[in-house]
Design an enzyme around this catalytic site. Sequence first.
Site, mmCIF file in Angstrom:
data_model
loop_
_atom_site.group_PDB
_atom_site.id
_atom_site.type_symbol
_atom_site.label_atom_id
_atom_site.label_comp_id
_atom_site.label_asym_id
_atom_site.label_seq_id
_atom_site.Cartn_x
_atom_site.Cartn_y
_atom_site.Cartn_z
ATOM 1 N N HIS A 469 1.081 -1.158 -0.024
ATOM 2 C CA HIS A 469 0.008 -0.294 0.027
ATOM 3 C C HIS A 469 0.886 1.035 0.009
ATOM 4 C CE1 HIS A 469 -3.841 1.809 -0.077
ATOM 5 N NE2 HIS A 469 -4.261 1.479 0.859
ATOM 6 N N ASP A 473 -1.974 2.283 -4.591
ATOM 7 C CA ASP A 473 -3.434 2.767 -3.962
ATOM 8 C C ASP A 473 -4.716 1.812 -4.066
ATOM 9 O OD1 ASP A 473 -2.246 5.075 -2.933
ATOM 10 O OD2 ASP A 473 -2.707 6.200 -4.655
#
Length: 498
Positions: A469, A473
């Site tokens: 992450h 995204d």
Amino acid sequence: MSIEVRVPTLGESVTEATVATWFKKPGDAVAIDEMLCELETDKVTVEVPAPAAGVLGEIVAAEGETVGVDALLATLTEGEGAGTAPAEAKDAPAAAPAGGASVDVMVPTLGESVSEASVSTWFKKVGDTVAQDEMLCELETDKVSVEVPSPAAGVLTEILAPEGSTVEAAGKLGVIASGKGAAAPAPAPAAAPDAAPAAPASGKDVADAPSARKLMAEKGISSDQVTGSGRDGRVMKEDVLKALTQPAAKPAAPAAPRPPVPAEDAAREERIKMTRLRQTIARRLKDAQNTAAILTTYNEVDMTEAMAMRSQYKDEFEKRHGVRLGFMSFFTKACVAALKEVPEVNAEIDGDEIVYKNFVHMGIAAGTPQGLVVPVIRDADRMSFAEIEAAIAEKGKRARDGKLSMAEMQGGTFTISNGGVYGSLMSSPILNPPQSGILGMHKIQQRPMVVNGQIVARPMMYLALSYDHRVVDGKGAVTFLVKVKEALEDPRRLLMDL
């Protein structure tokens, strides 16, 4: 015939180097291209190989001396029997016949940056007759198993590294009395079950680079505070600079002690030391969880069209290309298309930069008796269905046989893991650092689905994308998985690059 060993070309604008380490001493027998010594320049380490087979004579430039390009390092007497006999020959068993020769069994090249291995199995015992190139033993590194063939025909007279011991690169494993008349000696004590294993090659007895020692003395730090990247763990100048610029790592919390076990249970337990491969797998998986911000997103794919296309063309495909058409090529092609659409899934973090890869080196996770390995299909984005299937089949077989090299498991940019072959219905795969994404495939199962207002049975598969992450995204991860789903549900899109 005397041959000079000279300093090789060191690189553009580099005119001198320091002799860091001699791996051989005068009187030692050396093979052609065997490493004699190591030189250190301001930026790199240079290994100097033997220009011919023979016996090392005089060492002109000792450790710590500075030498220029083409300077004389040592002399070498060419020929197997030239000069002084190697020191090891003094301890050779008396059973070796006149006219025979004592041949050392050495650790072969283990791969880039691999400095040691464990002796897992000896296929021969002291006194056994062996043929040239017959397998003597098997070594295990962090990632691969390496078989060691016999360098000559004869009799195995010594085993210097018993099973379970750790050996360094270019270390000595045993001795063979070569020649047709080699007599079989009585088993040596080294082969006895209670023999003490060879001391692990920790690298602590290897001198650090002179420039590194000087810098550590100036900065007041010890080699214990620096992680060496040189041969056998030797500390280099750049390692000291790196240690000085990085904050001190907090000591790892000690592992919780194992709770007491009742005696009756302990008597029925079995303890087996973890293999180096299993230890590496455990460490890398934990490092991935500690370093990356791993998140997993899920979707499902209707495999009806992909299965129909495979069923229609599999016989003709195999007949023409000589390889079976499986689903892995479909998934590889689908992932390649999705990676072009969402390039951050094919990227990695390097310090404070994101490195985007304009190529796809696809890692295909494979389970083996020794543990999980991930061979890499290089430039998968340039390959056809047939080339992908052939590469996967070939590397899968080599993985199961323990024949993969280190180079074949490095450089991957994305990974596919197929837990479905074991019956897994759903899982969350762990990243393969430094990659930022891994796709988990699962079991194909008939499930009721609503299609055009009707409930019908369809072959469905759950897909899981675990991603870092920090780089990817949520929108990019979901988009990637939707692209994979669309490509598999309508494989014609792959042919039209849609």
